[in-house]
Design a protein around this motif. Structure first.
Motif: not given
Lengths: 404, 404
Positions: A53, A56-57, A60-61, A63, A289
């Motif tokens: 998790i 992933l965070h 994502v940041d 991107m 991601v």
């Protein structure tokens, strides 16, 4: 008028899970308030683990920031993931697979289905029975109902391990630990298959989606542990069941550089080259991601969290095995696999046992006949529910057997 | 020995982008410190917009919590996304497409490549030239180099719009706004094609990956704006260029329920049913978090942010058009598309112009010949770099033309 691929018309419609859903719905409607437990589920239920998790965070940041944004990635997967896979899944176990031999993708269902794109239509294809339906359906889509498909019966008599083909077979799909029977192949048995493939210049499509559930180091987790397999086998691996990625979608396929074939004209062709061409032309890579999420599975914390998840499912499998054993059932699997394959009692067929289990115990499983005709008379339970519900279900099944 | 799909051996190797990379590398090595600007890039450069990033974080958190975790989703895509697509992209524009007709996937490259799975091998297939290479390569992979492939020449003479086939054609790939020429089809022109397809019982595979770049409401953004298209066309759409999803991977394909075909035996078959069978068997859905990201694109804020992104690229396109115009180039596209297709000056062929642009201006573009033989003598520039670099590159190209 334009034409369709009429092989599709020869496919059986897959009514298995829709029939199960309809039967459960009807029972619920006529028995309101009854507590039904599902042990038929083939999907994981534990959430994605913390280190994944976080990855992933973080990605994502990235991107969302111009300096770190990533557009199209390599169709074969990012080097960071291919290197982690090669190191942890293979090299650390003494298996010589290089990052360049690994193709990251969005699922083993895609890869085991699409692999046929690069294979000829004249091949004789062997498929075990019972079986994960994708191998058979995608073969039918491609070559139609011909005399070129051989079903290899897996029964109690042969320990659910197919016998080596006595007639010419060009391609064989093997899946171990097996879905649906939960059985495994020993090193000796898998060696017989590799030797057979090398001797016959045949290709093994080895689905190792459940390798993470193997608890005994003597059982091969990869076909490349067997000498010579680099010259005769493609291996499919998945993060779906090991790290709970069924909803995140990531898998990989290994196509060794040694895997070469001579064409009709005697030209030598590399299957790695063909698969690379297929993937570069019909696929645009797994999301960045998601690849960062898969990479996190290989961190020390990720490996621990994955192991805890697998241990939890395997405790459920042990509960099921113990309960069935105490109730006098004959059953297989569940030791190195989340699947338990039981023999229907009292001469019941798969659907009769399904009905009895639903009506008397309020437990849902999967009729073995749904996986092929050799599955008739068997029934699949899975370890993917939680411990409490699994124990409750097994308690109810025990009562069934004591009252019969 | 097992056989491969020997159609693969008939494919040309795609050396276009690797040749470009090699030439740029060689030039850089022999001219250290030179500032090279890339206007050949077909990938977006702006980061994912804030509302989409928020949706990703939110859904990632859900995946880490038992109560909200999602495993396998529907292969066709989640209802929340299919409903948003149907409403915003179609129904609000007066186009009757229902959520059930939409198949969410991981990219238009996958879908335009895989669509051939459900089509017969006896079809005569027409493909425009120049063209996005996937249509031709995947057709070759499937049916080989036969007399069944027709190349439809797109040249300055026909305004880069293919003429209606005079001989029997079963399937045609159309991409408008076009990659690589940047040209569009008017409503009248697209109507000719739909009428032709209906009359001839042919199938149009319509790639609308660049529809978001259309600035003029009179130009159709979907083929389903044309009467009768529901009976003769499949449409491919992508979030890649509109919302910057090249690294997130999400697209969708529309297969209307009316699209039906009679088999050799006269049985009527729904293409929607066939594609659903293909996707259910060889695909396991787009990641949940990515579908939530795509859903966010349809929120009011998401629509605004997407529009700002497209406006930014289209300002670059306007810069390129203005610069080329002032320098006396002949060019096409760039009004409703991020691509500008220019005619190489001074009788240079595509690669000669590439070399001159690299050596004199230190600007990299894409030789038109790389998209098919009718692209010879043309050159593609893209609007995906930033405004400053785009302006700088165009200034350099202006000097080239003033010194020639």
């Amino acid at each position: 008028m334009f034409q369709i691929n009429e092989n599709y018309l020869q496919l059986g419609e897959s009514y298995l899970f829709s029939t199960i859903a309809r039967k459960v719905e009807q029972f619920s409607a006529s028995h309101p308030g009854v507590d039904i437990i599902r042990l038929g589920i083939g999907d994981v239920t534990l959430p994605i683990s913390p280190v994944v998790i976080s990855a992933l965070h973080r990605s994502v940041d990235e991107m969302g920031v111009k300096e770190h944004f990533r557009g199209y990635g390599p169709e074969q997967g990012y080097a960071f993931l291919r290197e982690a896979i090669a190191e942890i899944d293979f090299q650390k176990r003494g298996i010589g697979i290089s990052p360049a031999e690994i193709f990251v993708s969005d699922g083993s269902k895609s890869d085991t289905g699409n692999i046929g794109d690069i294979l000829g239509e004249g091949n004789v294809v062997a498929i075990t029975d019972p079986v994960y339906p994708v191998y058979l359906d995608t073969t039918l889509m491609r070559i139609g109902k011909t005399d070129k498909i051989r079903l290899l019966c897996c029964s109690e008599e042969n320990g659910f391990l197919p016998e080596l083909p006595q007639e010419r077979v060009d391609i064989v799909y093997l899946c171990y630990p097996n879905n649906p029977t939960g059985t495994v192949m020993t090193r000796e048995q898998l060696t017989w298959w590799v030797d057979w493939a090398l001797e016959n210049e045949s290709l093994i499509l080895f689905d190792a989606a459940y390798e993470a559930f193997i608890r005994d180091e003597s059982i091969p987790r990869s076909i490349y542990e067997i000498e010579g397999a680099r010259g005769c086998a493609i291996e499919f691996r998945s993060f779906s069941k090991s790290a709970g990625f069924t909803g995140l979608r990531c898998s990989y396929t290994v196509v060794p550089h040694e895997l070469r074939v001579a064409t009709a004209n005697g030209v030598e062709v590399s299957l790695h080259h063909l698969w690379n061409r297929r993937q570069s032309t019909k696929f645009n890579g797994t999301p960045y991601v998601i690849q960062r999420a898969a990479e996190a599975v290989y961190s020390p914390q990720g490996q621990q969290e994955m192991q805890a998840m697998i241990d939890s499912y395997m405790q459920n499998a042990a509960l099921i095995r113990q309960g069935l054993s105490e109730s006098g059932f004959t059953f297989f699997g569940g030791e190195h696999s989340p699947y338990i394959w039981l023999k229907c009692p009292d001469g019941l067929d798969s659907w009769q046992f399904f009905d009895r289990l639903l009506e008397v115990c309020h437990v849902v499983g999967t009729p073995g006949a749904g996986f092929g005709s050799s599955g008739e008379g068997y029934f699949r339970l899975t370890a993917f529910n939680n411990a409490e519900r699994t124990a409750e279900a097994i308690g109810r099944i025990a009562q069934l057997s004591s009252t019969r």
